[in-house]
Design a protein around this motif. Structure first.
Motif, PDB file in Angstrom:
ATOM      1  N   PHE A  28       0.807  -1.224   0.000  1.00 44.13           N
ATOM      2  CA  PHE A  28       0.000   0.000   0.000  1.00 44.13           C
ATOM      3  C   PHE A  28       0.845   1.281   0.000  1.00 44.13           C
ATOM      4  CE2 PHE A  28      -3.654  -2.341   2.348  1.00 44.13           C
ATOM      5  CZ  PHE A  28      -4.119  -2.855   1.147  1.00 44.13           C
ATOM      6  N   ARG A  29       2.142   1.170   0.129  1.00 45.46           N
ATOM      7  CA  ARG A  29       3.012   2.345   0.302  1.00 45.46           C
ATOM      8  C   ARG A  29       2.818   3.396  -0.798  1.00 45.46           C
ATOM      9  NH1 ARG A  29       6.949   3.649   3.566  1.00 45.46           N
ATOM     10  NH2 ARG A  29       8.451   5.210   2.954  1.00 45.46           N
ATOM     11  N   GLU A  30       2.800   2.987  -2.063  1.00 46.98           N
ATOM     12  CA  GLU A  30       2.666   3.969  -3.153  1.00 46.98           C
ATOM     13  C   GLU A  30       1.303   4.659  -3.109  1.00 46.98           C
ATOM     14  OE1 GLU A  30       4.464   6.239  -5.999  1.00 46.98           O
ATOM     15  OE2 GLU A  30       5.387   4.616  -4.865  1.00 46.98           O
ATOM     16  N   ALA A  31       0.241   3.924  -2.806  1.00 49.94           N
ATOM     17  CA  ALA A  31      -1.091   4.533  -2.680  1.00 49.94           C
ATOM     18  C   ALA A  31      -1.090   5.549  -1.537  1.00 49.94           C
ATOM     19  CB  ALA A  31      -2.147   3.457  -2.446  1.00 49.94           C
ATOM     20  N   CYS A  32      -0.414   5.220  -0.454  1.00 49.40           N
ATOM     21  CA  CYS A  32      -0.307   6.145   0.680  1.00 49.40           C
ATOM     22  C   CYS A  32       0.486   7.395   0.285  1.00 49.40           C
ATOM     23  CB  CYS A  32       0.347   5.450   1.871  1.00 49.40           C
ATOM     24  SG  CYS A  32      -0.693   4.165   2.626  1.00 49.40           S
ATOM     25  N   ASN A  33       1.549   7.222  -0.480  1.00 49.60           N
ATOM     26  CA  ASN A  33       2.343   8.372  -0.933  1.00 49.60           C
ATOM     27  C   ASN A  33       1.519   9.299  -1.819  1.00 49.60           C
ATOM     28  OD1 ASN A  33       4.692   7.778   0.464  1.00 49.60           O
ATOM     29  ND2 ASN A  33       5.599   6.644  -1.232  1.00 49.60           N
ATOM     30  N   ILE A  34       0.732   8.727  -2.713  1.00 52.99           N
ATOM     31  CA  ILE A  34      -0.145   9.540  -3.570  1.00 52.99           C
ATOM     32  C   ILE A  34      -1.116  10.332  -2.687  1.00 52.99           C
ATOM     33  CG2 ILE A  34      -2.022   9.436  -5.268  1.00 52.99           C
ATOM     34  CD1 ILE A  34      -0.485   6.931  -6.431  1.00 52.99           C
ATOM     35  N   HIS A  35      -1.664   9.676  -1.692  1.00 49.72           N
ATOM     36  CA  HIS A  35      -2.588  10.332  -0.771  1.00 49.72           C
ATOM     37  C   HIS A  35      -1.893  11.450  -0.004  1.00 49.72           C
ATOM     38  CE1 HIS A  35      -5.212  10.492   2.895  1.00 49.72           C
ATOM     39  NE2 HIS A  35      -6.127  10.512   1.952  1.00 49.72           N
ATOM     40  N   ASP A  36      -0.667  11.211   0.455  1.00 52.13           N
ATOM     41  CA  ASP A  36       0.116  12.256   1.126  1.00 52.13           C
ATOM     42  C   ASP A  36       0.277  13.479   0.224  1.00 52.13           C
ATOM     43  OD1 ASP A  36       0.495  10.587   3.317  1.00 52.13           O
ATOM     44  OD2 ASP A  36       2.566  10.085   2.810  1.00 52.13           O
ATOM     45  N   TYR A  37       0.621  13.237  -1.039  1.00 52.10           N
ATOM     46  CA  TYR A  37       0.810  14.333  -1.995  1.00 52.10           C
ATOM     47  C   TYR A  37      -0.490  15.115  -2.169  1.00 52.10           C
ATOM     48  CZ  TYR A  37       1.348  16.823  -6.392  1.00 52.10           C
ATOM     49  OH  TYR A  37       1.348  17.793  -7.354  1.00 52.10           O
ATOM     50  N   MET A  38      -1.590  14.395  -2.337  1.00 50.58           N
ATOM     51  CA  MET A  38      -2.863  15.070  -2.559  1.00 50.58           C
ATOM     52  C   MET A  38      -3.280  15.889  -1.334  1.00 50.58           C
ATOM     53  SD  MET A  38      -4.913  12.293  -4.884  1.00 50.58           S
ATOM     54  CE  MET A  38      -6.238  13.429  -5.334  1.00 50.58           C
ATOM     55  N   TYR A  39      -2.967  15.416  -0.148  1.00 51.01           N
ATOM     56  CA  TYR A  39      -3.220  16.208   1.063  1.00 51.01           C
ATOM     57  C   TYR A  39      -2.319  17.445   1.074  1.00 51.01           C
ATOM     58  CZ  TYR A  39      -6.426  13.405   3.994  1.00 51.01           C
ATOM     59  OH  TYR A  39      -7.520  12.775   4.546  1.00 51.01           O
ATOM     60  N   ALA A  40      -1.088  17.303   0.647  1.00 50.32           N
ATOM     61  CA  ALA A  40      -0.146  18.432   0.672  1.00 50.32           C
ATOM     62  C   ALA A  40      -0.566  19.548  -0.273  1.00 50.32           C
ATOM     63  CB  ALA A  40       1.263  17.949   0.325  1.00 50.32           C
ATOM     64  N   VAL A  41      -1.090  19.196  -1.446  1.00 51.94           N
ATOM     65  CA  VAL A  41      -1.438  20.228  -2.435  1.00 51.94           C
ATOM     66  C   VAL A  41      -2.903  20.646  -2.365  1.00 51.94           C
ATOM     67  CG1 VAL A  41       0.409  19.527  -4.008  1.00 51.94           C
ATOM     68  CG2 VAL A  41      -1.894  18.589  -4.325  1.00 51.94           C
ATOM     69  N   GLY A  42      -3.728  19.880  -1.645  1.00 54.11           N
ATOM     70  CA  GLY A  42      -5.153  20.195  -1.546  1.00 54.11           C
ATOM     71  C   GLY A  42      -5.396  21.475  -0.771  1.00 54.11           C
ATOM     72  N   LYS A  43      -6.499  22.155  -1.130  1.00 52.20           N
ATOM     73  CA  LYS A  43      -6.797  23.445  -0.509  1.00 52.20           C
ATOM     74  C   LYS A  43      -8.219  23.544   0.053  1.00 52.20           C
ATOM     75  CE  LYS A  43      -3.658  26.209  -3.427  1.00 52.20           C
ATOM     76  NZ  LYS A  43      -2.657  25.231  -3.487  1.00 52.20           N
ATOM     77  N   THR A  44      -9.091  22.610  -0.309  1.00 53.66           N
ATOM     78  CA  THR A  44     -10.494  22.713   0.093  1.00 53.66           C
ATOM     79  C   THR A  44     -11.001  21.386   0.669  1.00 53.66           C
ATOM     80  OG1 THR A  44     -11.370  21.992  -2.045  1.00 53.66           O
ATOM     81  CG2 THR A  44     -10.923  24.365  -1.787  1.00 53.66           C
ATOM     82  N   ASP A  45     -12.181  21.449   1.289  1.00 49.58           N
ATOM     83  CA  ASP A  45     -12.819  20.224   1.781  1.00 49.58           C
ATOM     84  C   ASP A  45     -13.031  19.228   0.638  1.00 49.58           C
ATOM     85  OD1 ASP A  45     -13.041  20.951   4.500  1.00 49.58           O
ATOM     86  OD2 ASP A  45     -14.915  22.028   4.127  1.00 49.58           O
ATOM     87  N   GLU A  46     -13.407  19.744  -0.516  1.00 51.77           N
ATOM     88  CA  GLU A  46     -13.606  18.868  -1.680  1.00 51.77           C
ATOM     89  C   GLU A  46     -12.291  18.207  -2.092  1.00 51.77           C
ATOM     90  OE1 GLU A  46     -15.409  16.720  -4.758  1.00 51.77           O
ATOM     91  OE2 GLU A  46     -16.192  17.619  -2.926  1.00 51.77           O
ATOM     92  N   ASP A  47     -11.179  18.938  -2.029  1.00 53.82           N
ATOM     93  CA  ASP A  47      -9.868  18.342  -2.342  1.00 53.82           C
ATOM     94  C   ASP A  47      -9.568  17.174  -1.401  1.00 53.82           C
ATOM     95  OD1 ASP A  47      -9.452  20.230  -4.351  1.00 53.82           O
ATOM     96  OD2 ASP A  47      -8.202  21.516  -3.082  1.00 53.82           O
ATOM     97  N   LYS A  48      -9.936  17.322  -0.132  1.00 55.50           N
ATOM     98  CA  LYS A  48      -9.724  16.222   0.822  1.00 55.50           C
ATOM     99  C   LYS A  48     -10.585  15.023   0.451  1.00 55.50           C
ATOM    100  CE  LYS A  48     -10.014  14.654   5.591  1.00 55.50           C
ATOM    101  NZ  LYS A  48     -10.605  13.376   5.238  1.00 55.50           N
ATOM    102  N   ARG A  49     -11.846  15.283   0.137  1.00 51.37           N
ATOM    103  CA  ARG A  49     -12.737  14.186  -0.239  1.00 51.37           C
ATOM    104  C   ARG A  49     -12.239  13.464  -1.483  1.00 51.37           C
ATOM    105  NH1 ARG A  49     -16.532  17.793   1.824  1.00 51.37           N
ATOM    106  NH2 ARG A  49     -16.957  18.742  -0.191  1.00 51.37           N
ATOM    107  N   VAL A  50     -11.752  14.237  -2.465  1.00 50.95           N
ATOM    108  CA  VAL A  50     -11.206  13.621  -3.686  1.00 50.95           C
ATOM    109  C   VAL A  50      -9.966  12.798  -3.353  1.00 50.95           C
ATOM    110  CG1 VAL A  50     -10.087  14.112  -5.902  1.00 50.95           C
ATOM    111  CG2 VAL A  50     -12.191  15.311  -5.278  1.00 50.95           C
ATOM    112  N   ALA A  51      -9.088  13.336  -2.528  1.00 49.50           N
ATOM    113  CA  ALA A  51      -7.874  12.601  -2.130  1.00 49.50           C
ATOM    114  C   ALA A  51      -8.250  11.291  -1.453  1.00 49.50           C
ATOM    115  CB  ALA A  51      -7.016  13.458  -1.204  1.00 49.50           C
ATOM    116  N   ASP A  52      -9.239  11.328  -0.584  1.00 53.27           N
ATOM    117  CA  ASP A  52      -9.668  10.106   0.110  1.00 53.27           C
ATOM    118  C   ASP A  52     -10.298   9.103  -0.851  1.00 53.27           C
ATOM    119  OD1 ASP A  52      -8.718  11.296   2.434  1.00 53.27           O
ATOM    120  OD2 ASP A  52     -10.713  11.770   3.233  1.00 53.27           O
ATOM    121  N   ARG A  53     -11.066   9.595  -1.829  1.00 53.59           N
ATOM    122  CA  ARG A  53     -11.675   8.685  -2.820  1.00 53.59           C
ATOM    123  C   ARG A  53     -10.617   8.065  -3.715  1.00 53.59           C
ATOM    124  NH1 ARG A  53     -15.812  12.742  -3.098  1.00 53.59           N
ATOM    125  NH2 ARG A  53     -14.907  13.549  -5.007  1.00 53.59           N
ATOM    126  N   VAL A  54      -9.647   8.865  -4.148  1.00 54.98           N
ATOM    127  CA  VAL A  54      -8.552   8.334  -4.967  1.00 54.98           C
ATOM    128  C   VAL A  54      -7.787   7.287  -4.168  1.00 54.98           C
ATOM    129  CG1 VAL A  54      -6.328   8.921  -6.039  1.00 54.98           C
ATOM    130  CG2 VAL A  54      -8.339  10.361  -6.454  1.00 54.98           C
TER     131      VAL A  54
END
Length: 123
Positions: A42-68
């Motif tokens: 799962f490490r690579e999926a977790c890294n992608i999620h970390d990146y999306m949290y780092a660049v996200g700016k809105t509640d919707e960005d968080k929801r998208v990161a969690d869905r991805v």
């Protein structure tokens, strides 16, 4: 095992140095209990999620990161050996529930909610 994982284009363009600064695999960055969290496939999926949290700016960005994240975890589960698949499916659901329910603090760390401005006040 080869699996197609999905991420924003910016993730795939990170240098190794940039990736190391942003991503830490599974678990909250800097957490003292990360050593208890299995990384494995799962490490690579977790890294992608970390990146999306780092660049996200809105509640919707968080929801998208969690869905991805759950979609990528499910891709890994589906590509797994049939004997391991049930265990990975349980782990994937647990990882997803953790970020969906408790990831707000990690997502909003060092960010300001859009539309907010700060003002220094005397306390």
């Amino acid at each position: 095992m080869r699996v197609t994982l999905y991420a924003p284009k910016g993730y795939w363009e990170l240098t190794q140095k940039q990736k190391s600064a942003i991503c830490n695999g599974c678990g909250a960055k800097g957490s003292k209990i990360n050593f208890l969290i299995p990384q494995g496939k799962f490490r690579e999926a977790c890294n992608i999620h970390d990146y999306m949290y780092a660049v996200g700016k809105t509640d919707e960005d968080k929801r998208v990161a969690d869905r991805v994240f759950i979609n990528n975890l499910n891709r890994i589960v589906e590509a797994s050996h049939p004997l391991i698949k049930p265990i990975r499916k349980i782990a994937a659901r647990a990882y997803y529930k953790a970020v969906a329910e408790f990831g707000d603090e990690a997502f909003w760390k060092n960010k300001v909610y859009p539309g907010m401005t700060g003002k220094r006040v005397q306390l």
